[in-house]
Design an enzyme around this catalytic site. Structure first.
Site, PDB file in Angstrom:
ATOM      1  N   LYS A   1       0.856  -1.182   0.000  1.00 43.41           N
ATOM      2  CA  LYS A   1       0.000   0.000   0.000  1.00 43.41           C
ATOM      3  C   LYS A   1       0.896   1.236   0.000  1.00 43.41           C
ATOM      4  CE  LYS A   1      -3.320   2.362   2.934  1.00 43.41           C
ATOM      5  NZ  LYS A   1      -4.264   2.228   4.048  1.00 43.41           N
TER       6      LYS A   1
ATOM      7  N   LYS B   1      -3.016  -1.330  -3.989  1.00 40.63           N
ATOM      8  CA  LYS B   1      -3.665  -0.055  -3.756  1.00 40.63           C
ATOM      9  C   LYS B   1      -2.686   1.112  -3.755  1.00 40.63           C
ATOM     10  CE  LYS B   1      -5.887   2.013   0.169  1.00 40.63           C
ATOM     11  NZ  LYS B   1      -6.470   1.816   1.450  1.00 40.63           N
TER      12      LYS B   1
ATOM     13  N   TYR C   1     -15.806   2.226  -5.464  1.00 36.48           N
ATOM     14  CA  TYR C   1     -17.008   2.989  -5.120  1.00 36.48           C
ATOM     15  C   TYR C   1     -17.982   3.003  -6.294  1.00 36.48           C
ATOM     16  CZ  TYR C   1     -13.871   4.224  -1.381  1.00 36.48           C
ATOM     17  OH  TYR C   1     -13.005   4.133  -0.320  1.00 36.48           O
TER      18      TYR C   1
HETATM   19  C1  PBG Z   1      -7.055   2.826   6.404  1.00 38.52           C
HETATM   20  C2  PBG Z   1      -7.400   2.887   4.968  1.00 38.52           C
HETATM   21  C3  PBG Z   1      -7.283   3.974   4.075  1.00 38.52           C
HETATM   22  C4  PBG Z   1      -7.849   3.551   2.880  1.00 38.52           C
HETATM   23  C5  PBG Z   1      -8.272   2.235   3.060  1.00 38.52           C
HETATM   24  N1  PBG Z   1      -7.964   1.847   4.351  1.00 38.52           N
HETATM   25  C6  PBG Z   1      -6.788   5.331   4.284  1.00 38.52           C
HETATM   26  C7  PBG Z   1      -5.368   5.623   4.492  1.00 38.52           C
HETATM   27  O1  PBG Z   1      -4.506   4.756   4.501  1.00 38.52           O
HETATM   28  O2  PBG Z   1      -5.093   6.808   4.701  1.00 38.52           O
HETATM   29  C8  PBG Z   1      -8.011   4.389   1.637  1.00 38.52           C
HETATM   30  C9  PBG Z   1      -9.138   4.013   0.751  1.00 38.52           C
HETATM   31  C10 PBG Z   1      -9.540   5.052  -0.223  1.00 38.52           C
HETATM   32  O3  PBG Z   1      -8.875   6.081  -0.416  1.00 38.52           O
HETATM   33  O4  PBG Z   1     -10.581   4.827  -0.860  1.00 38.52           O
HETATM   34  N2  PBG Z   1      -5.718   2.833   6.706  1.00 38.52           N
END
Ligand code: PBG
Length: 329
Positions: free
Chosen positions: A201, A254, A319
């Protein structure tokens, strides 16, 4: 054979011909819809930066989930906005936590049987500081403690599985969390619950709108000491490798569109089922263009999903899941 013997356009002549030779397909069953649960009743609070996305109280979330099941969507990814936040994020693993309570309710509802219930595992929605782990302060400096965070995250995963999650999906990016979660799940009698690891991520500007939706923006600093640097493809492969050896059952990549090369490489190297998360900023960006009439909504939406699928994702968290399922029929 070269032109004129070879003419590529022969197979593009009619829609019937194009369908026959189409290499990549989308299906509603392989789309996952994120839901943001909030306290209260009858709450359907719009997220200003994400058209058609809402914070939903449990009663409204049930309606939304039933609609997703009717549309043939594959599952939901659940996030919770607790009534209260604290320094440790205790709401994340509370037996009566917001996602735990929703899971218990969802699991009693036979209309939702076709949905795989995935629970995001992280602390940032539950901590007062908005970081994904335990903050240690040292004068003006601070850092996120890895091992203490992992302990809380493992507890959270076990609690969500106990409440009925079909899949737990850790998104925190602490080191060693997958092994710790596997152990906590197994010790808690949840050895059948798979871990969908957000294995690589990236620290991304494209999470901006989500932080409004989940009320999880860090109150100080940023997430760059735990999420990955967007410049690093090889490091992403090492992250995945570690999660695989620690026992991840599936991978979640992601963001999606700005990182399609990472998806493709992961697909070629690993055998695990792999999903991709088309994140909030990707959605908002497209909607902003739709609102201005700059892009054709349906075509641009489907093309964005197709690109992610073609790069190698088996399933997509998006989404757009409901809108796309309507198109796919
Ligand atoms: C929690 C998390 C996040 C997202 C998914 N789980 C936010 C982040 O890491 O700041 C982002 C999902 C999105 O932007 O749609 N850590």
């Amino acid at each position: 054979m070269n032109f004129p013997v070879t003419r590529m356009r022969r197979l593009r002549r009619t829609e019937a011909m194009r369908s026959l030779v189409r290499e990549t397909h989308l299906q509603s069953r392989a789309l996952i819809y994120p839901l943001f649960l909030c306290p209260g009743e009858g709450v359907r609070k719009p997220i200003s930066s994400m058209p058609n996305v809402f914070n939903l109280s449990l009663d409204e979330a049930v309606k939304e989930a039933e609609r997703c099941a009717e549309l043939g969507i594959g599952g939901l990814l659940l996030f919770g906005l607790p009534a209260q936040k604290d320094e440790q994020g205790t709401g994340a693993w509370a037996d009566d936590g917001i996602v735990q309570s929703a899971l218990r309710e969802f699991k009693k509802n036979r209309k939702l049987d076709s949905l795989v219930m995935m629970a995001d595992v992280c602390l940032c929605e539950y901590t007062s500081h908005g970081h994904c782990g335990v903050v240690a302060r040292d004068g003006d400096h601070f850092h996120i403690e890895n091992d203490a965070s992992v302990e809380l995250l493992a507890k959270t995963a076990a609690s969500l599985a106990r409440a009925g999650a079909d899949v737990v999906a850790p998104s925190d990016m602490m080191d060693g969390r997958i092994a710790a979660m596997r152990e906590a799940l197994d010790a808690g009698g949840c050895d059948q619950i798979p871990i969908l690891s957000y294995a690589s991520k990236f620290a991304s500007a494209f999470y901006g709108p989500f932080r409004e939706a989940a009320d999880s923006a860090p109150q100080f600093g940023d997430r760059r000491s735990y999420q990955m640097d967007g410049a690093n493809r090889r490091e992403a492969m090492r992250e995945i490798e570690l999660d695989v050896t620690e026992g991840a059952d599936m991978l979640l990549m992601k963001p999606a569109m700005p990182y399609l090369d990472i998806l493709r490489e992961a697909r070629e190297r690993y055998e695990l089922p792999m999903g991709a998360y088309q994140v909030s900023g990707e959605y908002s960006m497209l909607h902003a263009a739709f609102e201005r009439g700059w892009l054709e909504p349906q075509r641009a939406m489907m093309e964005s999903l197709l690109s992610i699928r073609r790069a190698g994702a088996d399933f997509i968290v998006t989404y757009f899941a409901k809108d796309a399922a309507e198109v796919l029929g």
